[in-house]
Design a protein around this motif. Structure first.
Motif, PDB file in Angstrom:
ATOM      1  N   PHE A  39      29.957  57.623  38.174  1.00  0.00           N
ATOM      2  CA  PHE A  39      30.481  56.274  38.370  1.00  0.00           C
ATOM      3  C   PHE A  39      31.205  56.175  39.706  1.00  0.00           C
ATOM      4  CE2 PHE A  39      30.255  56.881  33.785  1.00  0.00           C
ATOM      5  CZ  PHE A  39      29.520  55.767  33.413  1.00  0.00           C
ATOM      6  N   LYS A  40      31.371  54.933  40.147  1.00  0.00           N
ATOM      7  CA  LYS A  40      32.097  54.638  41.382  1.00  0.00           C
ATOM      8  C   LYS A  40      33.422  53.997  40.979  1.00  0.00           C
ATOM      9  CE  LYS A  40      30.741  51.091  43.748  1.00  0.00           C
ATOM     10  NZ  LYS A  40      30.034  50.128  44.559  1.00  0.00           N
ATOM     11  N   PHE A  41      34.520  54.448  41.564  1.00  0.00           N
ATOM     12  CA  PHE A  41      35.852  53.984  41.208  1.00  0.00           C
ATOM     13  C   PHE A  41      36.562  53.424  42.436  1.00  0.00           C
ATOM     14  CE2 PHE A  41      34.767  57.361  38.274  1.00  0.00           C
ATOM     15  CZ  PHE A  41      35.168  56.861  37.049  1.00  0.00           C
ATOM     16  N   PHE A  55      23.645  57.812  42.701  1.00  0.00           N
ATOM     17  CA  PHE A  55      22.324  58.353  42.360  1.00  0.00           C
ATOM     18  C   PHE A  55      21.629  57.572  41.251  1.00  0.00           C
ATOM     19  CE2 PHE A  55      24.606  62.089  44.081  1.00  0.00           C
ATOM     20  CZ  PHE A  55      23.856  62.211  45.237  1.00  0.00           C
ATOM     21  N   ARG A  56      22.383  56.808  40.473  1.00  0.00           N
ATOM     22  CA  ARG A  56      21.791  56.026  39.388  1.00  0.00           C
ATOM     23  C   ARG A  56      21.760  54.533  39.700  1.00  0.00           C
ATOM     24  NH1 ARG A  56      23.896  56.279  34.073  1.00  0.00           N
ATOM     25  NH2 ARG A  56      25.843  55.634  34.994  1.00  0.00           N
ATOM     26  N   ARG A  57      22.245  54.133  40.837  1.00  0.00           N
ATOM     27  CA  ARG A  57      22.378  52.719  41.169  1.00  0.00           C
ATOM     28  C   ARG A  57      21.031  52.104  41.530  1.00  0.00           C
ATOM     29  NH1 ARG A  57      26.302  51.931  45.713  1.00  0.00           N
ATOM     30  NH2 ARG A  57      27.522  53.130  44.273  1.00  0.00           N
ATOM     31  N   GLU A  58      20.794  50.905  40.997  1.00  0.00           N
ATOM     32  CA  GLU A  58      19.643  50.070  41.343  1.00  0.00           C
ATOM     33  C   GLU A  58      20.196  48.764  41.886  1.00  0.00           C
ATOM     34  OE1 GLU A  58      16.527  51.037  41.142  1.00  0.00           O
ATOM     35  OE2 GLU A  58      16.846  52.893  40.036  1.00  0.00           O
ATOM     36  N   TYR A  59      19.325  47.902  42.381  1.00  0.00           N
ATOM     37  CA  TYR A  59      19.839  46.650  42.944  1.00  0.00           C
ATOM     38  C   TYR A  59      20.421  45.745  41.861  1.00  0.00           C
ATOM     39  CZ  TYR A  59      15.700  44.038  41.455  1.00  0.00           C
ATOM     40  OH  TYR A  59      14.721  43.437  40.720  1.00  0.00           O
ATOM     41  N   TRP A  60      20.040  45.937  40.589  1.00  0.00           N
ATOM     42  CA  TRP A  60      20.573  45.121  39.506  1.00  0.00           C
ATOM     43  C   TRP A  60      21.780  45.768  38.833  1.00  0.00           C
ATOM     44  CZ3 TRP A  60      15.698  47.500  38.822  1.00  0.00           C
ATOM     45  CH2 TRP A  60      15.697  48.571  37.958  1.00  0.00           C
ATOM     46  N   SER A  61      22.193  46.938  39.271  1.00  0.00           N
ATOM     47  CA  SER A  61      23.296  47.651  38.628  1.00  0.00           C
ATOM     48  C   SER A  61      24.576  46.820  38.667  1.00  0.00           C
ATOM     49  CB  SER A  61      23.535  48.995  39.309  1.00  0.00           C
ATOM     50  OG  SER A  61      22.457  49.856  39.082  1.00  0.00           O
ATOM     51  N   PRO A  62      25.258  46.745  37.531  1.00  0.00           N
ATOM     52  CA  PRO A  62      26.468  45.921  37.462  1.00  0.00           C
ATOM     53  C   PRO A  62      27.703  46.653  37.965  1.00  0.00           C
ATOM     54  CG  PRO A  62      26.016  46.873  35.331  1.00  0.00           C
ATOM     55  CD  PRO A  62      24.886  47.299  36.239  1.00  0.00           C
ATOM     56  N   SER A  63      28.746  45.889  38.146  1.00  0.00           N
ATOM     57  CA  SER A  63      30.067  46.442  38.417  1.00  0.00           C
ATOM     58  C   SER A  63      31.027  45.767  37.440  1.00  0.00           C
ATOM     59  CB  SER A  63      30.485  46.197  39.862  1.00  0.00           C
ATOM     60  OG  SER A  63      30.596  44.816  40.114  1.00  0.00           O
ATOM     61  N   LEU A  64      32.162  46.375  37.223  1.00  0.00           N
ATOM     62  CA  LEU A  64      33.158  45.839  36.296  1.00  0.00           C
ATOM     63  C   LEU A  64      34.491  45.753  37.017  1.00  0.00           C
ATOM     64  CD1 LEU A  64      34.210  45.005  33.506  1.00  0.00           C
ATOM     65  CD2 LEU A  64      34.369  47.430  32.924  1.00  0.00           C
ATOM     66  N   LYS A 147      18.235  43.819  32.727  1.00  0.00           N
ATOM     67  CA  LYS A 147      17.934  45.189  33.164  1.00  0.00           C
ATOM     68  C   LYS A 147      19.201  46.038  33.248  1.00  0.00           C
ATOM     69  CE  LYS A 147      13.871  44.242  36.003  1.00  0.00           C
ATOM     70  NZ  LYS A 147      13.368  44.234  37.398  1.00  0.00           N
ATOM     71  N   GLY A 148      20.316  45.421  33.591  1.00  0.00           N
ATOM     72  CA  GLY A 148      21.569  46.160  33.745  1.00  0.00           C
ATOM     73  C   GLY A 148      22.414  46.232  32.489  1.00  0.00           C
ATOM     74  N   ALA A 149      21.905  45.729  31.345  1.00  0.00           N
ATOM     75  CA  ALA A 149      22.704  45.702  30.114  1.00  0.00           C
ATOM     76  C   ALA A 149      23.107  47.104  29.661  1.00  0.00           C
ATOM     77  CB  ALA A 149      21.941  44.975  29.014  1.00  0.00           C
ATOM     78  N   THR A 150      22.214  48.071  29.801  1.00  0.00           N
ATOM     79  CA  THR A 150      22.543  49.442  29.401  1.00  0.00           C
ATOM     80  C   THR A 150      23.689  49.992  30.249  1.00  0.00           C
ATOM     81  OG1 THR A 150      20.240  49.794  28.785  1.00  0.00           O
ATOM     82  CG2 THR A 150      21.594  51.748  29.054  1.00  0.00           C
ATOM     83  N   GLN A 151      23.622  49.729  31.548  1.00  0.00           N
ATOM     84  CA  GLN A 151      24.694  50.202  32.426  1.00  0.00           C
ATOM     85  C   GLN A 151      25.995  49.439  32.167  1.00  0.00           C
ATOM     86  OE1 GLN A 151      22.858  49.856  36.289  1.00  0.00           O
ATOM     87  NE2 GLN A 151      22.002  51.928  36.159  1.00  0.00           N
ATOM     88  N   MET A 152      25.894  48.161  31.752  1.00  0.00           N
ATOM     89  CA  MET A 152      27.102  47.413  31.391  1.00  0.00           C
ATOM     90  C   MET A 152      27.782  48.053  30.190  1.00  0.00           C
ATOM     91  SD  MET A 152      26.632  43.346  31.707  1.00  0.00           S
ATOM     92  CE  MET A 152      25.128  42.786  32.422  1.00  0.00           C
ATOM     93  N   ARG A 153      26.991  48.476  29.220  1.00  0.00           N
ATOM     94  CA  ARG A 153      27.567  49.142  28.052  1.00  0.00           C
ATOM     95  C   ARG A 153      28.253  50.451  28.455  1.00  0.00           C
ATOM     96  NH1 ARG A 153      22.722  47.222  26.180  1.00  0.00           N
ATOM     97  NH2 ARG A 153      22.914  45.542  24.669  1.00  0.00           N
ATOM     98  N   GLU A 154      27.646  51.186  29.387  1.00  0.00           N
ATOM     99  CA  GLU A 154      28.266  52.424  29.874  1.00  0.00           C
ATOM    100  C   GLU A 154      29.594  52.128  30.566  1.00  0.00           C
ATOM    101  OE1 GLU A 154      25.532  54.432  32.432  1.00  0.00           O
ATOM    102  OE2 GLU A 154      24.021  54.665  30.866  1.00  0.00           O
TER     103      GLU A 154
END
Length: 164
Positions: A39-41, A55-64, A147-154
């Motif tokens: 993760f990025k902090f 390494f896991r980031r895609e263009y649709w990857s979310p941020s919180l 597409k980013g829902a899984t990463q949002m849950r993480e």
């Protein structure tokens, strides 16, 4: 939180934490040391930003984005908002403003031509195309959020480790 059925493009959550802001920041530092590769902090004051690692980031990857507010009784009010990468969000909003501005411009031109009894068919076709472009932008944003829902849950799970 069900990200797939939520109509908002930027889902939010709000909750209270029994921890103080300092305890949450201490917990944030502990989690940051163990999860730094995945993760990025970022943090500034009472704000924490969590993102997907490089390494896991895609263009649709979310941020919180997490905002912490202290109440008098010692509890901390936590507000979180998911969103896309800030650069992607800026481009997305700029495209919306361009499409909206062109729609208004061609609407004014079509009305002016209609007032002078001139043919405004081209302007109406362009307005229809711009309306379709706006709908396309909306559905692209929905698809990217799905597409980013899984990463949002993480990210939500990581935030709960920090807050709880």
């Amino acid at each position: 939180m069900d990200f797939d059925k939520n109509i908002k493009l930027r889902p939010k959550f709000e909750q209270f934490s029994p921890k103080t802001i300092d305890e949450i920041k201490l917990s944030y530092e502990k989690v940051k040391t163990f999860e730094s590769e995945d993760f990025k902090f970022k943090d500034a004051g009472n704000h924490i930003w969590l993102g997907v690692g490089l390494f896991r980031r895609e263009y649709w990857s979310p941020s919180l984005h997490i905002e912490l507010d202290m109440y008098e009784d010692g509890r901390t009010y936590v507000k979180g908002m998911f969103g896309p990468d800030p650069v992607l969000w800026f481009i997305f909003l700029a495209m919306h403003f361009i499409v909206g501005g062109l729609f208004i411009l061609f609407g004014i031109i079509a009305y002016s031509k209609w007032t002078f009894s001139q043919s405004n068919e081209f302007d109406l076709v362009v307005m229809f195309a711009l309306l379709n472009a706006w709908l396309l932008l909306y559905f692209i944003a929905r698809l990217n959020r799905k597409k980013g829902a899984t990463q949002m849950r993480e990210l939500l799970s990581l935030a709960n480790k920090i807050i709880a």
